[in-house]
Motif scaffolding. Structure first.
Motif, PDB file in Angstrom:
ATOM      1  N   SER A 255       9.341 -32.745  22.859  1.00 24.20           N
ATOM      2  CA  SER A 255       8.283 -32.404  21.915  1.00 24.20           C
ATOM      3  C   SER A 255       8.337 -30.951  21.469  1.00 24.20           C
ATOM      4  CB  SER A 255       6.912 -32.715  22.520  1.00 24.20           C
ATOM      5  OG  SER A 255       6.737 -31.984  23.720  1.00 24.20           O
ATOM      6  N   GLN A 256       9.108 -30.107  22.165  1.00 21.47           N
ATOM      7  CA  GLN A 256       9.202 -28.710  21.763  1.00 21.47           C
ATOM      8  C   GLN A 256      10.601 -28.357  21.255  1.00 21.47           C
ATOM      9  OE1 GLN A 256       7.490 -25.991  24.593  1.00 21.47           O
ATOM     10  NE2 GLN A 256       5.739 -27.316  24.940  1.00 21.47           N
ATOM     11  N   ALA A 257      11.354 -29.352  20.820  1.00 21.37           N
ATOM     12  CA  ALA A 257      12.689 -29.128  20.272  1.00 21.37           C
ATOM     13  C   ALA A 257      12.589 -28.794  18.789  1.00 21.37           C
ATOM     14  CB  ALA A 257      13.544 -30.371  20.467  1.00 21.37           C
ATOM     15  N   THR A 258      13.598 -28.114  18.272  1.00 22.51           N
ATOM     16  CA  THR A 258      13.622 -27.800  16.846  1.00 22.51           C
ATOM     17  C   THR A 258      14.410 -28.830  16.051  1.00 22.51           C
ATOM     18  OG1 THR A 258      15.539 -26.379  17.192  1.00 22.51           O
ATOM     19  CG2 THR A 258      13.355 -25.324  17.218  1.00 22.51           C
ATOM     20  N   ALA A 259      15.197 -29.676  16.731  1.00 22.62           N
ATOM     21  CA  ALA A 259      15.953 -30.744  16.080  1.00 22.62           C
ATOM     22  C   ALA A 259      16.123 -31.868  17.085  1.00 22.62           C
ATOM     23  CB  ALA A 259      17.315 -30.232  15.622  1.00 22.62           C
ATOM     24  N   TRP A 260      16.433 -33.044  16.583  1.00 14.79           N
ATOM     25  CA  TRP A 260      16.722 -34.183  17.442  1.00 14.79           C
ATOM     26  C   TRP A 260      18.235 -34.229  17.603  1.00 14.79           C
ATOM     27  CZ3 TRP A 260      16.960 -39.916  15.844  1.00 14.79           C
ATOM     28  CH2 TRP A 260      17.112 -40.715  16.978  1.00 14.79           C
ATOM     29  N   ARG A 261      18.709 -34.053  18.808  1.00 14.27           N
ATOM     30  CA  ARG A 261      20.137 -33.941  19.052  1.00 14.27           C
ATOM     31  C   ARG A 261      20.704 -35.197  19.714  1.00 14.27           C
ATOM     32  NH1 ARG A 261      17.680 -29.084  19.485  1.00 14.27           N
ATOM     33  NH2 ARG A 261      18.551 -27.440  18.157  1.00 14.27           N
ATOM     34  N   LEU A 262      21.817 -35.643  19.147  1.00 10.95           N
ATOM     35  CA  LEU A 262      22.535 -36.787  19.682  1.00 10.95           C
ATOM     36  C   LEU A 262      23.870 -36.301  20.226  1.00 10.95           C
ATOM     37  CD1 LEU A 262      22.052 -39.310  16.729  1.00 10.95           C
ATOM     38  CD2 LEU A 262      20.674 -39.122  18.809  1.00 10.95           C
ATOM     39  N   SER A 263      24.196 -36.711  21.428  1.00  9.40           N
ATOM     40  CA  SER A 263      25.519 -36.431  21.983  1.00  9.40           C
ATOM     41  C   SER A 263      26.431 -37.560  21.534  1.00  9.40           C
ATOM     42  CB  SER A 263      25.461 -36.389  23.509  1.00  9.40           C
ATOM     43  OG  SER A 263      24.580 -35.376  23.942  1.00  9.40           O
ATOM     44  N   THR A 264      27.546 -37.203  20.939  1.00  8.15           N
ATOM     45  CA  THR A 264      28.481 -38.215  20.457  1.00  8.15           C
ATOM     46  C   THR A 264      29.894 -37.841  20.858  1.00  8.15           C
ATOM     47  OG1 THR A 264      28.981 -37.188  18.316  1.00  8.15           O
ATOM     48  CG2 THR A 264      27.018 -38.595  18.417  1.00  8.15           C
ATOM     49  N   GLU A 265      30.811 -38.779  20.667  1.00  8.32           N
ATOM     50  CA  GLU A 265      32.212 -38.469  20.873  1.00  8.32           C
ATOM     51  C   GLU A 265      33.029 -39.062  19.759  1.00  8.32           C
ATOM     52  OE1 GLU A 265      32.892 -39.859  24.839  1.00  8.32           O
ATOM     53  OE2 GLU A 265      33.263 -41.916  24.203  1.00  8.32           O
ATOM     54  N   ASP A 266      34.050 -38.321  19.400  1.00 10.86           N
ATOM     55  CA  ASP A 266      35.032 -38.770  18.424  1.00 10.86           C
ATOM     56  C   ASP A 266      36.123 -39.456  19.234  1.00 10.86           C
ATOM     57  OD1 ASP A 266      37.025 -39.112  16.558  1.00 10.86           O
ATOM     58  OD2 ASP A 266      37.348 -36.977  16.204  1.00 10.86           O
ATOM     59  N   ARG A 267      36.330 -40.713  19.016  1.00  9.05           N
ATOM     60  CA  ARG A 267      37.294 -41.479  19.815  1.00  9.05           C
ATOM     61  C   ARG A 267      38.629 -41.647  19.111  1.00  9.05           C
ATOM     62  NH1 ARG A 267      33.411 -46.200  22.432  1.00  9.05           N
ATOM     63  NH2 ARG A 267      32.112 -44.749  23.613  1.00  9.05           N
ATOM     64  N   SER A 268      38.955 -40.739  18.203  1.00  9.12           N
ATOM     65  CA  SER A 268      40.237 -40.882  17.503  1.00  9.12           C
ATOM     66  C   SER A 268      41.351 -40.204  18.254  1.00  9.12           C
ATOM     67  CB  SER A 268      40.133 -40.304  16.104  1.00  9.12           C
ATOM     68  OG  SER A 268      39.766 -38.946  16.113  1.00  9.12           O
TER      69      SER A 268
END
Length: 136
Positions: free
Chosen positions: A123-136
């Motif tokens: 609730s006190q974040a400035t953005a919604w962050r997603l952890s992702t990976e590039d699987r190439s």
């Protein structure tokens, strides 16, 4: 300045840095079509499409992995979406969801499909962050 004011300013600044455009989606299972002999990709359910910031994770050393008979390099990439990004009622972003980079300041990123490995909520974040990976 109140906490609410500071968060509003921080969220505005974070969104100003979101120069990329992405689509966050889930995809159903592929289906084999016996008549054509081809595999048809499963249906996509779009959860969000719009501005984002796509950036490699600092100090991430890619990890070699096997995918079928092919060696792939897994690279960690953080995708930041506006903090106020709405999701359909009752939907949570789970590992396996995907992020397609539709447009980017760096044209080499356009067309990347990233796999979500986690989502950060706060609730006190400035953005919604997603952890992702590039699987190439």
């Amino acid at each position: 300045m109140s906490l609410a004011d500071a968060l509003a300013r921080g969220r505005s600044a974070a969104e100003a840095r979101m120069l990329d455009r992405v689509r966050l989606y889930t995809q159903g299972d592929d289906v084999f079509d016996r008549e054509t002999g081809e595999t048809v990709p499963g249906a996509q359910t779009v959860l969000y499409e719009g501005q984002a910031r796509v950036k490699p994770v600092a100090q991430a050393s890619g990890e070699d992995a096997q995918a079928g008979e092919r060696e792939v390099m897994l690279r960690e990439i953080e995708v930041s979406l506006p903090w106020s990004t709405p999701l359909p009622s009752g939907v949570r972003v789970l590992p396996g969801s995907r992020v397609a980079v539709l447009a980017a300041e760096d044209p080499r990123m356009t067309g990347l499909v990233l796999w979500v490995t986690g989502a950060q909520y706060g609730s006190q974040a400035t953005a919604w962050r997603l952890s992702t990976e590039d699987r190439s």
